[in-house]
Each structure stands twice: as structure tokens, then as C-alpha cells.
Design an enzyme around this catalytic site. Sequence first.
Site, PDB file in Angstrom:
ATOM      1  N   GLY A  50       0.761  -1.234  -0.005  1.00  0.00           N
ATOM      2  CA  GLY A  50      -0.058   0.109  -0.061  1.00  0.00           C
ATOM      3  C   GLY A  50       0.811   1.405   0.074  1.00  0.00           C
ATOM      4  O   GLY A  50       0.294   2.316  -0.453  1.00  0.00           O
ATOM      5  N   GLU A 105       4.161   4.012   6.053  1.00  0.00           N
ATOM      6  CA  GLU A 105       3.068   2.939   6.072  1.00  0.00           C
ATOM      7  C   GLU A 105       1.924   3.919   5.023  1.00  0.00           C
ATOM      8  O   GLU A 105       2.070   5.227   5.127  1.00  0.00           O
ATOM      9  CB  GLU A 105       2.665   2.953   7.482  1.00  0.00           C
ATOM     10  N   ASP A 106       1.012   3.383   4.497  1.00  0.00           N
ATOM     11  CA  ASP A 106       0.050   3.906   3.835  1.00  0.00           C
ATOM     12  C   ASP A 106      -1.079   4.221   4.852  1.00  0.00           C
ATOM     13  O   ASP A 106      -1.594   5.411   5.219  1.00  0.00           O
ATOM     14  CB  ASP A 106      -0.704   2.792   3.041  1.00  0.00           C
ATOM     15  N   ASP A 109      -4.416   1.518  10.984  1.00  0.00           N
ATOM     16  CA  ASP A 109      -6.090   1.361  11.205  1.00  0.00           C
ATOM     17  C   ASP A 109      -5.889   0.802  12.773  1.00  0.00           C
ATOM     18  O   ASP A 109      -6.040   1.627  13.617  1.00  0.00           O
ATOM     19  CB  ASP A 109      -6.554   0.349   9.996  1.00  0.00           C
ATOM     20  N   LYS A 137      -6.389   6.119  11.106  1.00  0.00           N
ATOM     21  CA  LYS A 137      -7.891   5.846  11.281  1.00  0.00           C
ATOM     22  C   LYS A 137      -8.177   5.539  12.964  1.00  0.00           C
ATOM     23  O   LYS A 137      -8.317   4.676  13.225  1.00  0.00           O
ATOM     24  CB  LYS A 137      -8.531   4.779  10.483  1.00  0.00           C
ATOM     25  N   PHE A 158     -13.924   3.192   4.674  1.00  0.00           N
ATOM     26  CA  PHE A 158     -12.780   2.363   3.980  1.00  0.00           C
ATOM     27  C   PHE A 158     -12.283   3.066   2.990  1.00  0.00           C
ATOM     28  O   PHE A 158     -13.118   3.769   2.090  1.00  0.00           O
ATOM     29  CB  PHE A 158     -13.490   1.146   3.370  1.00  0.00           C
ATOM     30  N   VAL A 159     -11.083   3.460   2.718  1.00  0.00           N
ATOM     31  CA  VAL A 159     -10.527   4.280   1.779  1.00  0.00           C
ATOM     32  C   VAL A 159      -9.470   3.691   0.866  1.00  0.00           C
ATOM     33  O   VAL A 159      -8.829   2.591   1.027  1.00  0.00           O
ATOM     34  CB  VAL A 159      -9.721   5.407   2.345  1.00  0.00           C
ATOM     35  N   ASP A 165      -5.672  -0.133  -1.588  1.00  0.00           N
ATOM     36  CA  ASP A 165      -6.655  -1.215  -2.528  1.00  0.00           C
ATOM     37  C   ASP A 165      -7.707  -1.572  -1.573  1.00  0.00           C
ATOM     38  O   ASP A 165      -7.753  -1.445  -0.493  1.00  0.00           O
ATOM     39  CB  ASP A 165      -5.722  -2.268  -2.973  1.00  0.00           C
ATOM     40  N   ARG A 171      -5.800   0.770  -6.708  1.00  0.00           N
ATOM     41  CA  ARG A 171      -4.354   1.320  -6.287  1.00  0.00           C
ATOM     42  C   ARG A 171      -4.061   2.675  -7.061  1.00  0.00           C
ATOM     43  O   ARG A 171      -3.467   3.504  -6.687  1.00  0.00           O
ATOM     44  CB  ARG A 171      -3.320   0.377  -6.216  1.00  0.00           C
TER      45      ARG A 171
HETATM   46  P1  IMP Z   1      -3.889  -2.395  10.698  1.00  0.00           P
HETATM   47  O1  IMP Z   1      -2.985  -3.388  11.223  1.00  0.00           O
HETATM   48  O2  IMP Z   1      -5.242  -2.707  11.162  1.00  0.00           O
HETATM   49  O3  IMP Z   1      -3.549  -1.037  11.290  1.00  0.00           O
HETATM   50  O4  IMP Z   1      -4.008  -2.479   9.279  1.00  0.00           O
HETATM   51  C1  IMP Z   1      -3.056  -2.171   8.542  1.00  0.00           C
HETATM   52  C2  IMP Z   1      -3.440  -2.609   7.090  1.00  0.00           C
HETATM   53  O5  IMP Z   1      -4.614  -2.668   6.772  1.00  0.00           O
HETATM   54  C3  IMP Z   1      -3.134  -1.399   6.123  1.00  0.00           C
HETATM   55  O6  IMP Z   1      -1.213  -1.060   5.715  1.00  0.00           O
HETATM   56  C4  IMP Z   1      -3.751  -1.386   4.937  1.00  0.00           C
HETATM   57  O7  IMP Z   1      -3.152  -2.519   4.181  1.00  0.00           O
HETATM   58  C5  IMP Z   1      -5.007  -2.377   5.613  1.00  0.00           C
HETATM   59  N1  IMP Z   1      -6.083  -1.253   5.738  1.00  0.00           N
HETATM   60  C6  IMP Z   1      -6.707  -0.872   6.898  1.00  0.00           C
HETATM   61  N2  IMP Z   1      -7.706   0.035   6.562  1.00  0.00           N
HETATM   62  C7  IMP Z   1      -7.688   0.152   5.284  1.00  0.00           C
HETATM   63  C8  IMP Z   1      -8.577   1.148   4.445  1.00  0.00           C
HETATM   64  O8  IMP Z   1      -9.547   1.864   4.802  1.00  0.00           O
HETATM   65  N3  IMP Z   1      -8.404   0.870   3.098  1.00  0.00           N
HETATM   66  C9  IMP Z   1      -7.181  -0.064   2.554  1.00  0.00           C
HETATM   67  N4  IMP Z   1      -6.706  -0.429   3.050  1.00  0.00           N
HETATM   68  C10 IMP Z   1      -6.673  -0.545   4.747  1.00  0.00           C
END
Ligand code: IMP
Length: 185
Positions: A50, A105-106, A109, A137, A158-159, A165, A171
Site C-alpha cells: 500500500g 506506511e499507507d 488502522d 484511522k 474504507f478508503v 486497495d 491502487r
Molecule cells: P492495521 O493492522 O489494522 O492497522 O491495518 C494495516 C493495514 O490494513 C494497512 O497497511 C492497509 O493495508 C490495510 N487497511 C486498513 N484500513 C484500510 C482502508 O481503509 N483501506 C485500505 N486498506 C486498509
Amino acid sequence: MSASIVAGGETRLQVLISRQQIAAAVERLAVEVRRDYRDVSPLLVGVLRGAFVFLADLVRALEMPLTLDFVRMASYGTGTETSGKPRIVHGLRSPVKGRHLLVVEDIVDTGLTTRFLLDYLGAKGAASVKLCALLSKPARRQVDVPIHYLGFTVPDRFVVGYGLDFAQQYRYLPDVCVLEGAGVP
Ligand code: IMP
């Protein structure tokens, strides 16, 4: 803007953060990073997949000596929700000991993936490990993650786009967009 569905039905895309806003944020972050790392050449760690667009723009805005490497993370389980057990699919190839690492990082979450990665890198003897994330987020956070350089805080939607993606789609979009529709988390 509208888009055809990945898995049947109808999806809608709405621009949340425009390409102009993203470009301004990248410039702002580059100024901050350049200031903090002016005496050291950092090792930027891009988190695939991402972050690839953000990382490419950030590196060019930085205009400073640095090296690059990549990690690829995955979660046990399926779907777009983080299962809670992240793992490293592809680790760093560069020596880390004594280096100043900046993880790019992208989106943060739940924070579970990033927390795991920061702990993993910290245990490898880096001189410092900091985090630069395009998006955060906070409404969904499960573990605390220090974001030293942040582009934008986003609502609990969700973005996609600018590297992010849904089921490997979207993407390519130049803006960060909210995706709504059947099957979207
Ligand atoms: P986390 O471990 O929940 O913080 O999630 C990390 C990963 O989940 C990110 O690096 C993204 O690849 C994916 N992700 C979480 N939220 C989104 C979203 O809103 N859109 C797209 N990918 C997301």
C-alpha cells in the site's frame, strides 16, 4: 465518480483527500523529516504494497541522502480485516544495526500490523525507529502506535487510491477516496 464492482453489485467512490492536498502533505512531511534527519542518512522502510505510491513521492520530495528497503506484511486469516496476528512475508535485506529507520506506511488502522513491525525492527538493534504514515484511522485503533509524521487523520470509512486497495483494485487512483458498496468493510 463511480466504479464498477469487484464482486458484483455497485460501488461508489467519493474523493476524501484530493491529489493537491496529498502533494501539499508530502511536501510538509518532507520538510519535517529532512529537518530531523539532517545529520544522518536514514533507512526508509516501505511497507508493501500500500505504501509504494506515497513512498515514491516522499523520497523525491526529501531530496536528501537515504537508503531504501521494503517489508511485506500479511495477516493470518482472510479478508480485509486485520485478523490480529500480523506476520512478515518479506523482511529487510539491509543491515539494520545502528541505522536510523523510518517506516513508511499507507494507513494505521487497528495499529496491530504497525505495532508488530515496529517491535520487530526495534529488536534488530536499530539506533532509532520512527513511523511516517500517510493516513491514520484512530476510531479503529486497538493498540497504541506512535506516529511521528502523519499526513491525515481519516474517519472510520474504507478508503482506496494513492496506493491503497480493496481486493487489489483502485491502487491507481490519484486521490484518496471513500469506497462504499456491497462487500466493502
Ligand atoms: P492495521 O493492522 O489494522 O492497522 O491495518 C494495516 C493495514 O490494513 C494497512 O497497511 C492497509 O493495508 C490495510 N487497511 C486498513 N484500513 C484500510 C482502508 O481503509 N483501506 C485500505 N486498506 C486498509
